[in-house]
Design a protein around this motif. Sequence first.
Motif, PDB file in Angstrom:
ATOM      1  N   ASP A  53      56.665  28.319  43.740  1.00  0.00           N
ATOM      2  CA  ASP A  53      57.573  27.850  43.089  1.00  0.00           C
ATOM      3  C   ASP A  53      58.507  27.525  43.559  1.00  0.00           C
ATOM      4  O   ASP A  53      58.848  27.908  44.631  1.00  0.00           O
ATOM      5  CB  ASP A  53      57.790  29.471  42.129  1.00  0.00           C
ATOM      6  CG  ASP A  53      58.311  28.916  40.259  1.00  0.00           C
ATOM      7  OD1 ASP A  53      59.167  27.707  40.067  1.00  0.00           O
ATOM      8  OD2 ASP A  53      58.882  30.103  39.798  1.00  0.00           O
ATOM      9  N   ARG A 101      50.817  38.045  34.173  1.00  0.00           N
ATOM     10  CA  ARG A 101      50.357  36.693  33.164  1.00  0.00           C
ATOM     11  C   ARG A 101      50.378  36.165  34.192  1.00  0.00           C
ATOM     12  O   ARG A 101      50.786  35.796  35.390  1.00  0.00           O
ATOM     13  CB  ARG A 101      52.156  37.056  32.153  1.00  0.00           C
ATOM     14  CG  ARG A 101      53.469  36.698  33.140  1.00  0.00           C
ATOM     15  CD  ARG A 101      54.213  36.476  32.421  1.00  0.00           C
ATOM     16  NE  ARG A 101      55.465  36.871  33.180  1.00  0.00           N
ATOM     17  CZ  ARG A 101      55.094  36.047  34.211  1.00  0.00           C
ATOM     18  NH1 ARG A 101      55.005  34.999  34.503  1.00  0.00           N
ATOM     19  NH2 ARG A 101      56.748  36.505  34.246  1.00  0.00           N
ATOM     20  N   GLU A 105      53.848  27.531  37.385  1.00  0.00           N
ATOM     21  CA  GLU A 105      52.831  27.727  38.133  1.00  0.00           C
ATOM     22  C   GLU A 105      51.281  27.656  37.342  1.00  0.00           C
ATOM     23  O   GLU A 105      50.675  27.394  38.188  1.00  0.00           O
ATOM     24  CB  GLU A 105      52.668  29.010  39.145  1.00  0.00           C
ATOM     25  CG  GLU A 105      53.410  30.040  40.358  1.00  0.00           C
ATOM     26  CD  GLU A 105      54.882  29.887  39.883  1.00  0.00           C
ATOM     27  OE1 GLU A 105      55.374  30.568  38.461  1.00  0.00           O
ATOM     28  OE2 GLU A 105      55.636  31.132  40.221  1.00  0.00           O
TER      29      GLU A 105
HETATM   30  N1  GLY Z   1      57.602  31.158  37.511  1.00  0.00           N
HETATM   31  C1  GLY Z   1      58.048  32.878  37.871  1.00  0.00           C
HETATM   32  C2  GLY Z   1      57.397  33.497  36.619  1.00  0.00           C
HETATM   33  O1  GLY Z   1      56.544  32.462  35.695  1.00  0.00           O
HETATM   34  O2  GLY Z   1      57.139  34.521  36.933  1.00  0.00           O
END
Ligand code: GLY
Length: 422
Positions: free
Chosen positions: A209, A285, A290
């Motif tokens: 990310d 979750r 991502e």
């Molecule tokens: N992209 C970071 C998260 O979903 O926590």
Amino acid sequence: MAGMTVLVVGGGGREHALGIGLAESESVAAVHTCPGNAGTAAIGTNHPISASDVEAVLDLAIELRADLVVVGPEGPLVAGIAERLRAVDIPCFGPHSEGAALEGSKLHAKQIMELLDIPTGGIQILRSGADIEAALDRYSEPWVVKRDVLAGGKGVVVTSDRAEAAEFIAQSIEGDGFVLLEEFLAGEEASMLVLMDESGYVCLPASQDHKRVGDGDQGPNTGGMGAYAPAPVVTAAVRRRAIEEIVEPMHHHLRNQPIPYRGCLYVGLMIDAEGAPSVVEYNVRFGDPETQVTIPLVDSDLGELLLAVAIGSVASLNPRFSDKSAVTVVLASEGYPAASATGRVISGADTRIEEGDIVGFIHHAGTRIDDDGKLVSSGGRVLAATAIAADLRSAVETAYAVLDEVQLEGSHHRSDIAYRAL
Ligand code: GLY
Ligand code: AMP
């Protein structure tokens, strides 16, 4: 099971990506989303129900006779939506509230990691303003201060400015009663999404990310400005260590709880210069963004896979993954992350590029169709341009070519997504 009706809970880019994967699954006949966005409306049916309204989501799932509910955000999981659904025999992808506490409370997550000897940064719990200076002395800069609340990524300050750290600690103690000061972990971050139930687990391709708002990882933290997968920093050796030292012990722990964990365990990794992984955070979750680069790399039937996790039989499947690369670049509203200008018209969001085995398209996030039938922005992260190609460079070029076609007044995006890997 064939011909499933699936309800996806949430309305971001993650839920659009899950919805596309489900709609393409042979096992799935219909995809419903609540509340959804303009993207999910195009692949199924949206329902104007907030993801956090557990009662209303439960009623909707019953009314739809859903065969599977897939929960996107952590809020409803922490609030106990999974046990409510299971009580009426509706399979839920997403853990019960006790499992969700791994994300709901950072202190709880740290205590479990300590118990299981999982590598992670040490912490000090601060309860009084009088403890601040001594606590800061105990760690060297930069300081990592974490509030133990669900704050959508905004409860964490990482700073080399001692006064700023002290100030955030004092404010957090005043507001929450206590705060965590965590040891700084140096290295490169990666996200491992693990589909897990009591029967086994499946690690999806690792991704990376981009949390800071600006190019070169400058500026404030956001929900995530873009991602790519697979992340080369997670070499085969790093992956093996992460599975052995982090995923295995956690899976062993969770499968032996009275109520098993059934959903995605998001492992936020820090990988040091020697290739040693440790845990920055757990989420309960799929990650956003991502998911937008991970789900397109699942070659097997997604509906079947998520249902298997929801009923505790993932070990019976052997899912296949693509060896392609995926990239997603988020387009954010003017002012994001501090504020978000919304209600602005978006054009070009139907752009699609298909050239040989390269495909580029838009994942919707904060979008909706207004009363005049126009596509308008409705959130901080508005949409993302995603591309899948045989190599990362082609995927990056295609994602940016798609984004070039999109117009939204005042919007901004990072221009360096995946460059660390190129
Ligand atoms: N992209 C970071 C998260 O979903 O926590
Ligand atoms: P979290 O909400 O715990 O994921 O923290 C948000 C971001 O802060 C992470 O993605 C990291 O970039 C950074 N961060 C959190 N904890 C640490 C740590 N112990 N060392 C270094 N960076 C951290």
